[in-house]
Design a protein around this motif. Structure first.
Motif: not given
Length: 110
Positions: A57-58, A61, A66
């Motif tokens: 996720s990090c 995004w 994220g």
């Protein structure tokens, strides 16, 4: 990528939920029995998948967005699992249809 992050978050939370003593055992997916027998391995696997999902996720995004998106996704998945698992809605057919719809929407609409 969003579908993969969501799927990993769901699997991680469901494994951690399966090791909980407060879980209403329904036995629909089959992983509940395994998680109950091998509690420590299931917890470590769930935490590893959760961290991997946070990392993806990090990466996808950015660090701030994220982390925030992961927390929102985790709250959503956790709420759905806690609400739908005792009602026996979480089975392979429902999850398969949900996953295929998510892949379709992510591929063709975004």
């Amino acid at each position: 990528m969003v579908t993969l992050i969501s799927l990993l978050t769901f699997i991680a939370f469901y494994l951690l939920y399966g090791t909980s003593k407060k879980m209403a055992f329904v036995g629909e997916l089959g992983s509940e029995k395994w998680a109950g027998e091998y509690k420590k391995i299931a917890q470590l696997t769930g935490l590893a998948l959760m961290i991997f999902s946070l990392g993806l996720s990090c990466f996808y995004w950015g660090l701030g967005s994220g982390t925030f998106s992961f927390l929102v996704l985790l709250m959503t998945v956790a709420s759905l699992v806690i609400l739908l698992a005792p009602l026996r809605f979480l089975n392979y057919r429902f999850l398969g249809i949900l996953f295929l719809c998510a892949v379709f929407f992510e591929t063709f609409l975004f």
